[in-house]
Design an enzyme around this catalytic site. Structure first.
Site, mmCIF file in Angstrom:
data_model
loop_
_atom_site.group_PDB
_atom_site.id
_atom_site.type_symbol
_atom_site.label_atom_id
_atom_site.label_comp_id
_atom_site.label_asym_id
_atom_site.label_seq_id
_atom_site.Cartn_x
_atom_site.Cartn_y
_atom_site.Cartn_z
ATOM 1 N N ASP A 174 0.061 5.270 3.805
ATOM 2 C CA ASP A 174 1.397 6.101 3.372
ATOM 3 C C ASP A 174 1.614 6.403 1.946
ATOM 4 O O ASP A 174 1.488 5.278 1.335
ATOM 5 C CB ASP A 174 2.667 5.437 4.026
ATOM 6 C CG ASP A 174 2.596 5.254 5.507
ATOM 7 O OD1 ASP A 174 2.127 6.133 6.190
ATOM 8 O OD2 ASP A 174 3.220 4.328 5.838
ATOM 9 N N ASP A 222 -4.908 2.562 1.014
ATOM 10 C CA ASP A 222 -3.623 2.535 1.468
ATOM 11 C C ASP A 222 -3.341 3.937 2.287
ATOM 12 O O ASP A 222 -4.098 4.888 2.189
ATOM 13 C CB ASP A 222 -2.734 2.320 0.526
ATOM 14 C CG ASP A 222 -1.205 2.302 0.920
ATOM 15 O OD1 ASP A 222 -0.960 1.499 1.919
ATOM 16 O OD2 ASP A 222 -0.232 2.966 0.262
#
Length: 190
Positions: free
Chosen positions: A11, A9
């Site tokens: 952020d 991922d």
């Protein structure tokens, strides 16, 4: 041995996260150790891909040019010391758009698999949210959780019966640096 794949991922895993969204290159700040972690994964034979919800585009909070500038900076920071990111796949839609790509749906992960010609079975997907865990499980990948970003909130949801069982068996690490070390040293569950 063929190259292995790891999906990250963005952020909260690679860069600092904000409930107000990361809207510009100035706001995009790598988490300490995350760039080195990607470089080490790449140099250890992992193909690194990124799957990221970016609903700020649909909300009009930033432009595609601003997002591209953030990703260009990420690619440059990783490439300079000899690392490589194979794919950055992102969902530009809002939560109510009904798209296939917004995690926890599987479109981003399927796009990565298609673009890299990869099988997602047991591929580590390192994220910080329950939607990352759900997306990983839906495609047969192995969810890993970091405490950075929204990771602590995700762990706090263990008390919520709807989320708690979803965290069972998910390896938890302080941050991407620690998760990368475990993966490279074969300490994670694969």
């Amino acid at each position: 041995m063929p190259d292995r794949l790891v999906i990250l991922d963005r952020d909260g895993v690679i860069n600092q996260d904000s409930d107000a969204y990361i809207k510009s290159l100035d706001e995009w700040k790598p988490i300490q150790g995350s760039i080195d972690a990607i470089v080490r994964l790449s140099q250890a034979g992992y193909r690194v891909a990124i799957a990221s919800n970016q609903s700020g585009l649909a909300r009009g909070l930033f432009s595609l040019a601003a997002l591209n500038a953030m990703h260009q900076r990420l690619w440059q920071l990783v490439a300079t010391p000899g690392g490589r990111i194979e794919v950055i796949a992102f969902c530009p839609h809002g939560p109510d758009d009904g798209c296939r790509c917004r995690k926890p749906r599987t479109g981003l992960l399927e796009e990565i698999a298609y673009r890299l010609g990869a099988d997602l079975a047991d591929v580590p997907f390192i994220g910080d949210s329950i939607s990352d865990i759900r997306a990983a499980r839906a495609v047969g990948a192995a969810p890993w959780l970091v405490r950075s970003g929204k990771g602590e909130r995700t762990l706090a949801s263990i008390g919520d019966p709807r989320a708690g069982s979803e965290l069972l068996g998910v390896p938890v690490y302080l941050d991407l640096d620690a998760a990368a070390t475990a993966l490279i040293n074969n300490q994670g569950r694969l």
